[in-house]
Design a protein around this motif. Structure first.
Motif, mmCIF file in Angstrom:
data_model
loop_
_atom_site.group_PDB
_atom_site.id
_atom_site.type_symbol
_atom_site.label_atom_id
_atom_site.label_comp_id
_atom_site.label_asym_id
_atom_site.label_seq_id
_atom_site.Cartn_x
_atom_site.Cartn_y
_atom_site.Cartn_z
ATOM 1 N N LYS A 83 0.748 -1.247 -0.089
ATOM 2 C CA LYS A 83 -0.073 0.026 0.021
ATOM 3 C C LYS A 83 0.958 1.179 0.017
ATOM 4 O O LYS A 83 0.462 2.242 -0.616
ATOM 5 C CB LYS A 83 -0.863 0.122 1.168
ATOM 6 C CG LYS A 83 -1.791 1.332 1.299
ATOM 7 C CD LYS A 83 -2.914 1.160 2.424
ATOM 8 C CE LYS A 83 -3.682 2.474 2.025
ATOM 9 N NZ LYS A 83 -5.029 2.560 3.090
ATOM 10 N N SER A 84 2.052 0.987 0.598
ATOM 11 C CA SER A 84 2.777 2.506 0.654
ATOM 12 C C SER A 84 3.483 2.838 -0.535
ATOM 13 O O SER A 84 3.577 3.970 -0.933
ATOM 14 C CB SER A 84 3.832 2.270 1.801
ATOM 15 O OG SER A 84 4.761 1.070 1.260
ATOM 16 N N THR A 144 0.193 4.054 -3.030
ATOM 17 C CA THR A 144 -0.251 5.367 -2.574
ATOM 18 C C THR A 144 0.602 6.379 -3.686
ATOM 19 O O THR A 144 0.138 7.335 -4.148
ATOM 20 C CB THR A 144 0.080 5.506 -1.166
ATOM 21 O OG1 THR A 144 -0.765 4.603 -0.483
ATOM 22 C CG2 THR A 144 -0.363 7.210 -0.978
ATOM 23 N N SER A 170 -0.364 6.087 -7.288
ATOM 24 C CA SER A 170 -1.805 6.832 -7.425
ATOM 25 C C SER A 170 -1.676 8.207 -7.700
ATOM 26 O O SER A 170 -2.723 8.714 -8.196
ATOM 27 C CB SER A 170 -2.680 6.428 -6.014
ATOM 28 O OG SER A 170 -3.079 4.753 -5.919
ATOM 29 N N LEU A 186 -6.056 -2.146 0.162
ATOM 30 C CA LEU A 186 -5.818 -0.992 -0.997
ATOM 31 C C LEU A 186 -7.164 -0.564 -1.327
ATOM 32 O O LEU A 186 -7.231 0.769 -2.050
ATOM 33 C CB LEU A 186 -5.502 -1.829 -2.232
ATOM 34 C CG LEU A 186 -3.779 -2.525 -2.366
ATOM 35 C CD1 LEU A 186 -3.634 -2.883 -3.568
ATOM 36 C CD2 LEU A 186 -2.813 -1.590 -1.776
ATOM 37 N N ARG A 216 -7.184 1.091 7.928
ATOM 38 C CA ARG A 216 -6.908 2.486 7.690
ATOM 39 C C ARG A 216 -6.281 2.832 9.019
ATOM 40 O O ARG A 216 -5.104 3.471 9.091
ATOM 41 C CB ARG A 216 -8.064 3.378 7.544
ATOM 42 C CG ARG A 216 -8.455 3.474 5.964
ATOM 43 C CD ARG A 216 -9.821 4.338 6.088
ATOM 44 N NE ARG A 216 -10.394 4.189 4.679
ATOM 45 C CZ ARG A 216 -11.620 4.830 4.447
ATOM 46 N NH1 ARG A 216 -12.071 5.581 4.980
ATOM 47 N NH2 ARG A 216 -11.901 4.722 3.304
ATOM 48 N N ASP A 236 -1.883 3.837 9.569
ATOM 49 C CA ASP A 236 -1.498 4.939 10.275
ATOM 50 C C ASP A 236 -0.457 4.911 11.472
ATOM 51 O O ASP A 236 0.541 5.348 11.305
ATOM 52 C CB ASP A 236 -2.799 5.879 10.611
ATOM 53 C CG ASP A 236 -3.751 6.609 9.766
ATOM 54 O OD1 ASP A 236 -3.203 6.598 8.206
ATOM 55 O OD2 ASP A 236 -4.842 6.857 9.892
ATOM 56 N N GLU A 274 2.750 3.347 9.396
ATOM 57 C CA GLU A 274 3.807 4.435 9.083
ATOM 58 C C GLU A 274 4.252 5.279 10.172
ATOM 59 O O GLU A 274 5.446 5.742 10.037
ATOM 60 C CB GLU A 274 2.933 5.345 7.916
ATOM 61 C CG GLU A 274 2.593 4.672 6.635
ATOM 62 C CD GLU A 274 2.258 5.715 5.630
ATOM 63 O OE1 GLU A 274 1.540 6.752 5.764
ATOM 64 O OE2 GLU A 274 2.785 5.619 4.777
#
Length: 499
Positions: free
Chosen positions: A385-386, A389, A392, A420, A472, A476, A479
């Motif tokens: 996902k990192s 992102t 995107s 995702l 989600r 957070d 990260e």
């Protein structure tokens, strides 16, 4: 009428697969072999390149013999290899040691010092499209220069040019593998003279760079050994990373490929080289007007294998992964607040930090082995996902197709879809590299022209809204931990290196 046949050869990190396809995309037969990753010291990751070559010959021979039983002839053999491999040779055939793989991070301290000069790091990235990191051969070579001032070498090899030279007696490398070296100028499309000069080298130490569709006739003696015609063409092909998109049909604007095998990656196609303002992604050439932009994570299925061997103690169980994932499926999304940062071998995109190390955050007495398994699967997807992102931000994502060994697990694809927050398409051919290599072979002969073939799909996975909310919150935290513990990661890495 018989359709022409190409053998696509996928030489990966843990094994080699040869698969024969006709020009209609039908898989006729395949064979695979496996080999170990050697860890002689902390941060080292090596392999026996001679063993890999012998295993490759074995699977090609097995496939060619099977094709003869089917009364099929082989038009050619097209190659794919893992990226960032590196070998030093005194001369042709005389190597100083084993092949060094992408997972080797012995140059991490050199990279850290290199990155401390942001101007220097930016110039390197602007030239090469490669974020400074220990996976790249440039930094591997710096390490060797620092540890041996009197290196007696005449050649720098990658696995691709080593294999191609053995098969054809020609020493050359394709553009995609050259791009993944940190020695190649992505603007000028040639070996970078200033970068080589910083190593005390020039282009004579490196193979000729050719297009990914370049071909040469197989060595006559090898043709007999492999049971193919002496007229068989060897297509130099590409790296596995850029061939995935071609192989699974993610070749239109907005189409993303997501892969988890030993490592993992997220990639998209671009009609030109693309640079990220924060140096989080790479970009490698596939065709003159086609580039693949993306990022790879170090730690994919290799972490699940670590769990299998060291925590679940099921090394010898042929169904180990099925048992493990079935246990993980009983745990709800988010693993009851257990978070995995799967940086066991450092990390590439988007952090590009070889000193990162793995951890489980939030462990309590309620957590069990199944929690650990699910948390690792989720943590690897957070890594993807990192990168997702960042991509995107380049272009609106229209669809995501998946490939790699993780596609055998519906649970894992469901987790990725939830994280995702996007539909995931499982293609009919989810082992895309060998097929992508075969397609490249057909394209080199003008048999296939289209690059946007849609092979159809097995299933579409849609995200669960409740799970999305949970992930989600965890992402957070994922990260935040990584950002706040940079100094501590470096300190623990240093302690490990001294042990």
């Amino acid at each position: 009428m018989d359709l022409p046949v190409f053998i696509g050869v996928d030489i990966g990190t843990t094994g080699v697969r040869a698969a024969a396809y006709d020009s209609g995309g039908k898989l006729l037969c395949y064979a695979d072999e496996f080999y170990p990753l050697e860890i002689p010291k902390n941060s080292y990751a090596e392999q026996n390149h001679v063993l890999i070559y012998e295993k490759m010959k074995h699977v090609i021979k097995e496939v060619s013999l099977h094709l003869k039983k089917l009364n099929k002839s082989v038009l050619g053999i097209s190659l794919s290899t893992a990226m960032h491999s590196f070998m030093l040779a005194k001369k042709k055939g005389e190597f100083l040691g084993n092949m060094i793989t992408w997972a080797d991070s012995r140059s991490a301290e050199i990279v850290r010092e290199f990155n401390s000069d942001s101007k220097k790091a930016q110039i390197f990235y602007d030239k090469t499209c490669c974020p400074p990191h220990s996976c790249y051969p440039y930094f591997k070579m710096l390490w060797f220069k620092n540890h041996d001032k009197n290196l007696n070498i005449t050649r720098l090899y990658s696995l691709k040019d080593y294999i191609f030279e053995n098969l054809t007696n020609l020493w050359c490398i394709d553009k995609s593998c050259a791009c993944a070296s940190g020695l190649y100028n992505a603007n000028k499309l040639q070996w970078d003279s200033e970068i080589l000069e910083s190593l005390g080298l020039d282009s004579s130490y490196l193979p000729e760079v050719v297009e990914t569709t370049f071909s040469a006739r197989i060595d006559e003696g090898l043709a007999k050994e492999l049971h193919v015609s002496s007229d068989t063409e060897i297509i130099i092909g590409s790296s596995d990373g850029v061939l995935v998109n071609l192989g699974i049909g993610a070749f239109k604007p907005g189409q993303i490929s997501a892969t988890i095998g030993t490592s993992g990656a997220v990639r998209m196609v671009s009609n030109g080289a693309k640079w990220d303002s924060k140096r989080r992604t790479w970009c490698y050439n596939l065709f003159p007007d086609t580039w693949i932009v993306g990022g790879a994570i170090n730690n994919g299925g290799i972490i699940l294998r670590w769990l299998r061997d060291n925590i679940c103690d099921s090394t010898h169980d042929s169904n180990a992964y099925e048992i493990m994932t079935s246990q993980a499926a009983k745990i709800k999304a988010g693993s009851d607040g257990l978070l995995s940062l799967p940086f066991f071998t450092g990390e590439r995109a988007p952090y590009w930090n070889s000193t990162l190390r793995g951890m489980f955050f939030g462990l309590s007495l309620k957590h069990t082995k199944p929690h650990l398994i699910r948390a690792v699967m989720e943590g690897i997807c957070f890594g993807l996902k990192s990168i997702f992102t960042v991509l995107s931000g380049f272009e609106k994502v229209e669809s995501i197709r998946v490939s790699g060994s993780f596609t055998k697990s519906s649970l894992w694809i469901e987790i990725l879809s939830d994280i995702l927050e996007h539909d995931i398409i499982l293609p009919k051919n989810s082992e895309g590299v060998a097929y992508g290599a075969a397609m490249l072979g057909f394209m080199s002969k003008g048999i296939i022209e289209r690059l946007d073939n849609d092979m159809g799909y097995e299933r579409i996975y849609s995200p669960n809204k409740e799970n999305m909310q949970t992930y989600r919150k965890l992402f957070d935290i994922y990260e935040s931990i990584n950002e706040k513990l940079q100094d501590e990661f470096t300190q623990i890495y240093t302690l490990q290196e001294q042990s």
